[in-house]
Design an enzyme around this catalytic site. Structure first.
Site, PDB file in Angstrom:
ATOM      1  N   GLY A  46     -25.119 -32.303 -21.776  1.00 16.47           N
ATOM      2  CA  GLY A  46     -24.090 -33.251 -22.215  1.00 16.47           C
ATOM      3  C   GLY A  46     -24.222 -33.309 -23.719  1.00 16.47           C
ATOM      4  O   GLY A  46     -24.795 -32.400 -24.316  1.00 16.47           O
ATOM      5  N   GLU A  47     -23.738 -34.361 -24.346  1.00 14.80           N
ATOM      6  CA  GLU A  47     -23.931 -34.502 -25.785  1.00 14.80           C
ATOM      7  C   GLU A  47     -25.194 -35.302 -26.037  1.00 14.80           C
ATOM      8  O   GLU A  47     -25.260 -36.490 -25.700  1.00 14.80           O
ATOM      9  CB  GLU A  47     -22.705 -35.148 -26.431  1.00 14.80           C
ATOM     10  CG  GLU A  47     -21.673 -34.147 -26.868  1.00 14.80           C
ATOM     11  CD  GLU A  47     -22.262 -32.998 -27.703  1.00 14.80           C
ATOM     12  OE1 GLU A  47     -22.103 -31.836 -27.292  1.00 14.80           O
ATOM     13  OE2 GLU A  47     -22.890 -33.251 -28.749  1.00 14.80           O
ATOM     14  N   SER A  48     -26.185 -34.679 -26.662  1.00 16.26           N
ATOM     15  CA  SER A  48     -27.484 -35.342 -26.826  1.00 16.26           C
ATOM     16  C   SER A  48     -27.369 -36.609 -27.670  1.00 16.26           C
ATOM     17  O   SER A  48     -28.063 -37.583 -27.404  1.00 16.26           O
ATOM     18  CB  SER A  48     -28.500 -34.375 -27.426  1.00 16.26           C
ATOM     19  OG  SER A  48     -27.991 -33.784 -28.596  1.00 16.26           O
ATOM     20  N   CYS A  78     -30.490 -28.133 -21.418  1.00 11.21           N
ATOM     21  CA  CYS A  78     -29.662 -28.202 -22.627  1.00 11.21           C
ATOM     22  C   CYS A  78     -29.907 -29.488 -23.420  1.00 11.21           C
ATOM     23  O   CYS A  78     -30.913 -29.589 -24.110  1.00 11.21           O
ATOM     24  CB  CYS A  78     -28.189 -28.012 -22.252  1.00 11.21           C
ATOM     25  SG  CYS A  78     -27.141 -27.652 -23.654  1.00 11.21           S
ATOM     26  N   ARG A 105     -30.474 -27.971 -32.640  1.00 11.74           N
ATOM     27  CA  ARG A 105     -29.251 -28.202 -31.867  1.00 11.74           C
ATOM     28  C   ARG A 105     -28.186 -27.165 -32.206  1.00 11.74           C
ATOM     29  O   ARG A 105     -28.059 -26.748 -33.347  1.00 11.74           O
ATOM     30  CB  ARG A 105     -28.680 -29.600 -32.150  1.00 11.74           C
ATOM     31  CG  ARG A 105     -29.579 -30.720 -31.671  1.00 11.74           C
ATOM     32  CD  ARG A 105     -28.962 -32.074 -31.999  1.00 11.74           C
ATOM     33  NE  ARG A 105     -27.659 -32.210 -31.358  1.00 11.74           N
ATOM     34  CZ  ARG A 105     -26.651 -32.915 -31.865  1.00 11.74           C
ATOM     35  NH1 ARG A 105     -26.771 -33.526 -33.008  1.00 11.74           N
ATOM     36  NH2 ARG A 105     -25.523 -32.983 -31.216  1.00 11.74           N
ATOM     37  N   ILE A 134     -24.361 -23.032 -23.290  1.00 11.32           N
ATOM     38  CA  ILE A 134     -23.183 -23.702 -23.836  1.00 11.32           C
ATOM     39  C   ILE A 134     -23.579 -24.544 -25.045  1.00 11.32           C
ATOM     40  O   ILE A 134     -24.297 -25.533 -24.897  1.00 11.32           O
ATOM     41  CB  ILE A 134     -22.505 -24.561 -22.754  1.00 11.32           C
ATOM     42  CG1 ILE A 134     -21.962 -23.618 -21.678  1.00 11.32           C
ATOM     43  CG2 ILE A 134     -21.388 -25.413 -23.348  1.00 11.32           C
ATOM     44  CD1 ILE A 134     -21.286 -24.289 -20.546  1.00 11.32           C
ATOM     45  N   ARG A 135     -23.134 -24.118 -26.230  1.00 14.84           N
ATOM     46  CA  ARG A 135     -23.528 -24.820 -27.467  1.00 14.84           C
ATOM     47  C   ARG A 135     -25.019 -25.170 -27.369  1.00 14.84           C
ATOM     48  O   ARG A 135     -25.437 -26.301 -27.631  1.00 14.84           O
ATOM     49  CB  ARG A 135     -22.676 -26.067 -27.677  1.00 14.84           C
ATOM     50  CG  ARG A 135     -21.245 -25.760 -28.149  1.00 14.84           C
ATOM     51  CD  ARG A 135     -20.346 -27.001 -28.136  1.00 14.84           C
ATOM     52  NE  ARG A 135     -20.947 -28.137 -28.815  1.00 14.84           N
ATOM     53  CZ  ARG A 135     -20.747 -28.454 -30.099  1.00 14.84           C
ATOM     54  NH1 ARG A 135     -19.937 -27.764 -30.847  1.00 14.84           N
ATOM     55  NH2 ARG A 135     -21.341 -29.503 -30.625  1.00 14.84           N
ATOM     56  N   HIS A 170     -27.905 -23.481 -18.176  1.00 18.91           N
ATOM     57  CA  HIS A 170     -27.402 -24.414 -17.161  1.00 18.91           C
ATOM     58  C   HIS A 170     -27.373 -23.816 -15.754  1.00 18.91           C
ATOM     59  O   HIS A 170     -26.326 -23.321 -15.322  1.00 18.91           O
ATOM     60  CB  HIS A 170     -25.965 -24.822 -17.505  1.00 18.91           C
ATOM     61  CG  HIS A 170     -25.838 -25.627 -18.743  1.00 18.91           C
ATOM     62  ND1 HIS A 170     -26.086 -26.973 -18.771  1.00 18.91           N
ATOM     63  CD2 HIS A 170     -25.501 -25.276 -20.002  1.00 18.91           C
ATOM     64  CE1 HIS A 170     -25.899 -27.431 -20.002  1.00 18.91           C
ATOM     65  NE2 HIS A 170     -25.549 -26.413 -20.770  1.00 18.91           N
ATOM     66  N   GLU A 172     -27.143 -25.383 -13.096  1.00 13.13           N
ATOM     67  CA  GLU A 172     -26.257 -26.190 -12.243  1.00 13.13           C
ATOM     68  C   GLU A 172     -24.804 -25.695 -12.285  1.00 13.13           C
ATOM     69  O   GLU A 172     -23.991 -26.117 -11.476  1.00 13.13           O
ATOM     70  CB  GLU A 172     -26.343 -27.676 -12.641  1.00 13.13           C
ATOM     71  CG  GLU A 172     -25.562 -28.089 -13.889  1.00 13.13           C
ATOM     72  CD  GLU A 172     -26.219 -27.691 -15.210  1.00 13.13           C
ATOM     73  OE1 GLU A 172     -27.235 -26.981 -15.198  1.00 13.13           O
ATOM     74  OE2 GLU A 172     -25.677 -28.102 -16.260  1.00 13.13           O
TER      75      GLU A 172
END
Lengths: 189, 292
Positions: A46-48, A78, A105, A134-135, A170, A172
């Site tokens: 997600g967004e950390s 992530c 990051r 992903i990013r 990821h 998942e």
């Protein structure tokens, strides 16, 4: 024995589905009370920055750190890598700081540079693992107590330190359950 | 070998945004306020929808200068809008390295028949939809994320609610149909048959679905989440309000704790004036009708 999935923000539904397919009972964790009686925890991607802020605002931050420090089996993907790392290079983000890692990051680039690739992960057997980045954060340094379980492009991408397992990619997002099973069967011991 | 821009990489990124708030911003300073409030992404614009509505004329992709300044100001993902059908604006945004493109009815359409072939791009797209058929048409064209349209720039949640209910009703209806009725359902909805079958089998959209268009308060955001949204876009609602930083933080909390009325009550207190709202019946232009 429920497995918690931290549900501040991010891909918590996909982790829940993957864990349920492995036969685990799953609980979404949004408050301090949700931590009670958990045997294991997943910190999703997600967004950390958003997850870190929400943890601190909801008084979950300290409780979570205590539980993990006292041995709660934890798997971070992530953003989860960033939140568990001791050091975030070039960024003052407040993390739980429980793993001896220095991470950067978005070091693999912006979304147009996000990628998938087949990795060899020795502990999962000879069949390659499709890893989705992903990013993604990059693990720049690991401490001596950290066991590197898989590498990509000269850097660790799957590592373990005691009760904590993290991957920069990821699992998942694919149908491959081997890494979730490894977490439930090995880290949870 | 690394593969970039795959369907898994595009839809997977949208999964990472879930449970989050995406905020419209027009300056680097606003972008930092959004990031510090816990936004999971920002939408870089020259004007928020309420101002686009007020200004009239043709609304286009934002100046790349504005977008790049915002990309440099924050570490969270940056989205930007292109006109419906304007694939060259999309090529430009991809070249700038924006993280997500919104092919948006808020801007003046460049093509009144065809949307962009989004499969041709490495960057993922989000598109607006008012019902399941429209959502599946956009996914068929390659959208990796859907948002219900609502009515942007109004601060009035009524259209967002209407569209989310239609979407969810459409999904529920498909799951109840026997297989032999799915082809006719696809024909009636104007949606690709394979996607109709997939929704009937899984009971959900194949991509993430956010709510948008009229969210102005924490309660509005939680309402959309309880109706089935995976997250929320807030456009004019934050920076047209009296205290943007506090309102932004409160809406972020409301989206995470959408099922907890105690938290919602707490975060809704003392936020100052919300943006002034508009009655839908009094609008000169209904942006939601753009898109085909």
């Amino acid at each position: 024995m429920p497995v918690g999935v931290l549900a501040m923000q991010g891909a918590f539904r996909e982790h829940r589905l993957a864990l349920e397919r492995c036969g685990a009972a799953v609980r979404e964790v949004r408050t301090r009370g949700d931590l009670e009686g958990l045997d294991a925890l997943v910190i999703p991607g997600g967004e950390s920055t958003a997850i870190s802020l929400l943890l601190r605002r909801g008084e979950l931050f300290d409780a979570l750190r205590e539980r993990i420090a006292s041995g709660l089996a934890t798997y971070g993907t992530c953003a989860g890598v960033i939140l568990l790392a001791k050091e975030v290079l070039g960024n003052g983000l407040k993390t739980l700081g429980l793993m001896d890692l220095a991470v950067r990051r978005n070091a693999y680039g912006r979304q147009v540079d996000s990628f998938e690739v087949s990795l060899t992960i020795p502990l999962l057997g000879p069949e390659p693992f499709r890893a989705v980045f992903i990013r993604a954060p990059r693990i720049e340094r690991v401490g001596s107590g950290v066991e590197v379980l898989a590498m990509y492009d000269g850097r660790p991408v799957l590592v373990r330190q005691g009760n904590c397992l993290v991957s920069c990619f990821h699992p998942e997002l694919t149908a491959d359950l081997r890494l979730h099973r490894y977490f439930l069967e090995n880290v949870l011991q | 070998m690394e593969e970039k821009g795959t369907w898994t990489v595009k839809t997977g990124f949208a999964e990472m945004l879930k449970g989050g708030v995406i905020m419209d911003v027009t300056t680097p300073e606003q972008a930092r306020i959004a990031e510090e409030a816990g936004a999971c992404a920002v939408m870089a614009l020259e004007r928020v929808p309420a101002d686009i509505r007020a200004a009239g004329g043709v609304a286009r992709m934002a100046d790349p200068e504005v977008i790049v300044a915002i990309m440099q100001a924050v570490s969270i993902p940056v989205m930007a809008k292109v006109r419906i059908g304007h694939f060259v604006e999309a090529q430009i945004l991809e070249a700038l390295g924006v993280d997500f493109i919104d092919e948006s009815e808020v801007l003046t359409p460049a093509d009144e028949e065809f949307h962009i072939d989004k499969h041709r791009f490495k960057v993922p797209f989000v598109c607006g939809a008012r019902d399941l058929g429209e959502a599946l048409r956009r996914i068929g064209e390659g959208a990796a994320m859907i948002r219900t349209k609502g009515e942007a720039g109004t601060g009035n949640v009524v259209e967002a609610v209407r569209h989310m209910r239609r979407m969810m009703d459409g999904i529920r209806r498909l799951t109840a149909l026997p297989p032999e009725e799915l082809m006719t359902a696809a024909k009636e909805m104007g949606a690709p048959y394979e996607l109709v079958r997939q929704v009937a089998a899984t009971g959900r959209l194949p991509v993430v679905n956010f709510a948008a268009g009229g969210v102005a308060t924490p309660a509005d955001a939680a309402l959309m989440m309880q109706l089935g949204a995976d997250g929320v876009f807030v456009g004019s609602g934050i920076f047209k309000s009296a205290n943007p930083a506090a309102r932004a933080r409160a809406i972020v909390m409301a989206v995470t704790h959408y099922q907890d009325p105690q938290v919602l009550a707490e975060v809704s207190r003392g936020l100052g004036e919300a943006m002034p709202g508009l009655e839908i019946a009094g609008l000169a232009a209904r942006l939601q009708e753009r898109g085909w």
